[in-house]
Design a protein around this motif. Sequence first.
Motif, short mmCIF file in Angstrom:
data_model
loop_
_atom_site.label_atom_id
_atom_site.label_comp_id
_atom_site.label_asym_id
_atom_site.label_seq_id
_atom_site.Cartn_x
_atom_site.Cartn_y
_atom_site.Cartn_z
N SER A 1 12.14 -6.07 -18.08
CA SER A 1 11.95 -7.53 -19.25
C SER A 1 9.99 -7.51 -18.84
CB SER A 1 13.04 -8.11 -19.76
OG SER A 1 14.52 -7.37 -19.82
N LEU A 2 9.52 -7.85 -20.09
CA LEU A 2 8.61 -9.34 -19.14
C LEU A 2 8.52 -10.47 -20.13
CD1 LEU A 2 5.60 -6.11 -19.55
CD2 LEU A 2 7.30 -6.59 -17.84
N VAL A 3 8.71 -11.10 -19.55
CA VAL A 3 9.11 -12.79 -20.04
C VAL A 3 7.94 -13.92 -19.70
CG1 VAL A 3 10.77 -14.46 -19.77
CG2 VAL A 3 11.70 -12.60 -19.80
N ASP B 1 0.38 -1.29 -0.30
CA ASP B 1 -0.02 0.28 -0.02
C ASP B 1 0.31 1.01 -0.52
OD1 ASP B 1 -2.35 -1.84 -0.36
OD2 ASP B 1 -2.06 -1.30 2.38
N GLY B 2 1.81 0.92 0.36
CA GLY B 2 2.71 2.77 0.58
C GLY B 2 4.26 2.28 -0.85
N GLN B 3 5.09 2.16 -0.48
CA GLN B 3 6.77 2.48 -0.99
C GLN B 3 7.12 1.57 -1.13
OE1 GLN B 3 7.48 5.62 -2.58
NE2 GLN B 3 5.56 6.66 -1.39
N PHE B 4 7.42 1.00 -2.91
CA PHE B 4 7.83 -0.59 -3.05
C PHE B 4 9.08 -0.09 -3.96
CE2 PHE B 4 8.94 -3.88 -4.74
CZ PHE B 4 8.19 -5.18 -4.20
N ASP B 5 10.52 -0.31 -2.99
CA ASP B 5 11.44 0.34 -3.85
C ASP B 5 11.90 -0.46 -4.73
OD1 ASP B 5 11.44 2.86 -2.72
OD2 ASP B 5 12.11 3.03 -1.30
N TRP B 6 12.39 -0.76 -6.16
CA TRP B 6 12.28 -1.91 -6.43
C TRP B 6 14.10 -1.68 -6.64
CZ3 TRP B 6 9.68 -4.93 -11.66
CH2 TRP B 6 10.81 -5.86 -11.58
N THR B 7 15.02 -2.18 -6.60
CA THR B 7 16.10 -2.17 -7.27
C THR B 7 16.73 -3.33 -7.98
OG1 THR B 7 16.47 -0.96 -5.62
CG2 THR B 7 18.72 -1.75 -6.27
N ASP B 8 16.68 -4.27 -7.67
CA ASP B 8 17.13 -5.81 -8.03
C ASP B 8 16.24 -6.28 -7.77
OD1 ASP B 8 19.02 -7.29 -9.88
OD2 ASP B 8 20.51 -6.78 -8.91
N GLY B 9 16.33 -7.68 -8.16
CA GLY B 9 15.58 -9.13 -8.34
C GLY B 9 14.95 -9.30 -9.02
N PRO B 10 14.43 -10.51 -9.64
CA PRO B 10 13.18 -10.44 -10.37
C PRO B 10 12.05 -10.76 -9.93
CG PRO B 10 14.71 -12.54 -10.07
CD PRO B 10 15.36 -12.13 -9.29
#
Length: 254
Positions: free
Chosen positions: A234-236, A184-193
């Motif tokens: 990338s969308l796989v 519901d808040g901040q989702f930080d996506w730096t690395d990892g699938p």
Amino acid sequence: LANTIRVDTSVTPDGDLHVTGGSIVMENDATFAGQMDTGAGHSLNLTDGNYLFDSEQTTPIAGDGEVFVVTPGATANVHDSVDMTGGSWQVIDGVLNLHPGVTFPEPTTVFVRGGSMFVVDGAEFVTIPHTEQSGGLVQVDGHFASSADYKMTEGTLDAVQEMTCVDAQHLGGVMTGAGTITCDGQFDWTDGPWSGTGSTTLTGTLNMLSGAEKQITDRAATVTNMNWADGDVSLVKGAQDVVFTLVPGGVSSI
């Protein structure tokens, strides 16, 4: 207690235990009927056995101390609410099973550094304020709610059923599963699938950070607001098509 006391199957103390110095080591299916109170800098170590924590047997009150699951042979089963005024659980190389109704109050943190933490099948609303995963496996067969934040740097988060959180940091490791992940808040996506046939719903803001390539395989993703600061995505297609949806009316910065 100034030094270390080891409790094995031949000893079953009854009453309250207050650890104000040193440590207590529970070994070989040892049990304790009462409350455990560990002071700052002290710990309860679980080794080589199976341990049950519930309202009728043992309620660990960590104070400012820590409760550890430390060896491959150690399994801790937690039922009911855990009355902790501070401290943390650390899964180093064992198994922590969370059963229906388990609640860890603020400011508890559960660290998963290795081994496994299971939210068992049928467990509804197992609540942990802060979770930091730097290895191992977190498998959600019930409903796991992170009431504050979830930080992941390595390992695997497998949402078989349902996981909800307020804020999350995905800095490494794999987020997967056939169930749902909702933030519901901040989702930080730096690395990892992201992978698995389930879905991820971010009703707050997805912040895509760093130049590392980010990959979504199979998973459906629904995002309300997005800040795409850096990196490629990338969308796989694996077992199914990937569906990435930006909610109309949201704010996106690319």
